[in-house]
Design an enzyme around this catalytic site. Structure first.
Site, PDB file in Angstrom:
ATOM      1  N   GLY A  45       0.751  -1.156   0.008  1.00 46.42           N
ATOM      2  CA  GLY A  45      -0.097  -0.101  -0.106  1.00 46.42           C
ATOM      3  C   GLY A  45       0.970   1.228   0.008  1.00 46.42           C
ATOM      4  N   GLN A  50       3.028  10.079   1.311  1.00 46.09           N
ATOM      5  CA  GLN A  50       4.206   9.297   1.468  1.00 46.09           C
ATOM      6  C   GLN A  50       5.129   9.614   0.224  1.00 46.09           C
ATOM      7  OE1 GLN A  50       2.278   5.447   2.118  1.00 46.09           O
ATOM      8  NE2 GLN A  50       4.217   5.224   3.487  1.00 46.09           N
ATOM      9  N   CYS A  92       5.781   0.226   7.276  1.00 47.50           N
ATOM     10  CA  CYS A  92       5.167   1.420   6.469  1.00 47.50           C
ATOM     11  C   CYS A  92       6.637   1.815   5.795  1.00 47.50           C
ATOM     12  CB  CYS A  92       4.941   2.572   7.433  1.00 47.50           C
ATOM     13  SG  CYS A  92       4.387   3.932   6.705  1.00 47.50           S
ATOM     14  N   LEU A  93       6.314   1.958   4.352  1.00 51.00           N
ATOM     15  CA  LEU A  93       7.442   2.411   3.547  1.00 51.00           C
ATOM     16  C   LEU A  93       8.043   3.872   4.188  1.00 51.00           C
ATOM     17  CD1 LEU A  93       6.121   1.607  -0.110  1.00 51.00           C
ATOM     18  CD2 LEU A  93       7.532   0.409   1.475  1.00 51.00           C
ATOM     19  N   HIS A 134      -4.636   1.572   7.271  1.00 46.23           N
ATOM     20  CA  HIS A 134      -3.367   2.243   7.505  1.00 46.23           C
ATOM     21  C   HIS A 134      -3.273   3.277   6.200  1.00 46.23           C
ATOM     22  CE1 HIS A 134       1.293   1.766   7.941  1.00 46.23           C
ATOM     23  NE2 HIS A 134       1.202   2.283   6.978  1.00 46.23           N
ATOM     24  N   GLU A 135      -3.604   3.042   5.217  1.00 43.29           N
ATOM     25  CA  GLU A 135      -3.554   4.244   4.058  1.00 43.29           C
ATOM     26  C   GLU A 135      -4.512   5.162   4.262  1.00 43.29           C
ATOM     27  OE1 GLU A 135      -1.056   3.929   2.488  1.00 43.29           O
ATOM     28  OE2 GLU A 135      -0.393   1.461   3.029  1.00 43.29           O
ATOM     29  N   HIS A 138      -3.011   7.596   6.991  1.00 44.62           N
ATOM     30  CA  HIS A 138      -2.179   8.473   5.893  1.00 44.62           C
ATOM     31  C   HIS A 138      -2.754   9.650   5.450  1.00 44.62           C
ATOM     32  CE1 HIS A 138       2.011   6.803   6.102  1.00 44.62           C
ATOM     33  NE2 HIS A 138       1.585   5.635   5.808  1.00 44.62           N
TER      34      HIS A 138
HETATM   35 ZN   LIG Z   1       2.412   3.765   5.662  1.00 44.17          ZN
END
Ligand SMILES: [Zn+2]
Length: 169
Positions: A45, A50, A92-93, A134-135, A138
């Site tokens: 995701g 991000q 998380c990236l 999660h997304e 963000h």
């Molecule tokens: Zn994330």
């Protein structure tokens, strides 16, 4: 085009994204770039903040590019229903090397627009529910460290500070 993923504590990660109003070629190009960026980092995701874009756009693909049917684009998404609880490890990236258990709903229903602006509803369970939540967090400027227990959050923040001091963040 692979975009640059920003890391915590980049301010754009902690501000709510702007709703998308134009469903044009520029949006489609950006969504394609988001998928490319996510696949390049082996993510499931990715949210627009991000990559430094404060807009309510996220892409999800649990198959990591192996199954086109699992490519999901959620523009202006909202969570309309949650059910149950799950407690699993999450990453998380924007937080490389940080993985901790986070409580999330076990099932979720989201309402979102696709890249053409068409509204749809979709249910997710387990990992898909986790990815959606999660997304969408963000897009509200909420990071997964703030969903951790205070103990795990402090451990993660300490680990990040150590990596920063070593130039590894
Ligand atoms: Zn994330």
């Amino acid at each position: 085009m692979v975009l640059k993923i920003v890391k915590y504590p980049e301010p754009v990660l902690q501000q709510p994204g702007e709703p998308v109003t134009e469903f044009d070629g520029e949006l489609k190009k950006f969504v394609a770039d988001m998928f490319e960026t996510m696949y390049a980092s082996q993510g499931i995701g990715l949210a627009a903040p991000q990559v430094g874009v404060s807009k309510r756009i996220t892409v999800v693909d649990l198959s990591q590019g192996k199954d086109p049917a699992q490519k999901l684009v959620l523009v202006n998404p909202e969570v309309i229903l949650t059910e149950g609880k799950q407690y699993e490890e999450e990453g998380c990236l924007s937080f490389p090397d940080i993985r901790e258990k986070v409580v999330r709903a076990a099932k979720v229903r989201v309402r979102a627009q696709d890249e053409d602006g068409k509204w749809f509803e979709m249910d997710g369970e387990e990992l898909l529910a986790r990815a959606f939540l999660h997304e969408i967090d963000h897009l509200d400027g909420i990071l997964f460290i703030f969903r951790m227990s205070p103990l795990k959050r402090n451990l993660s923040l300490r680990k990040i500070r150590k990596m920063q001091s070593e130039g590894a963040w």
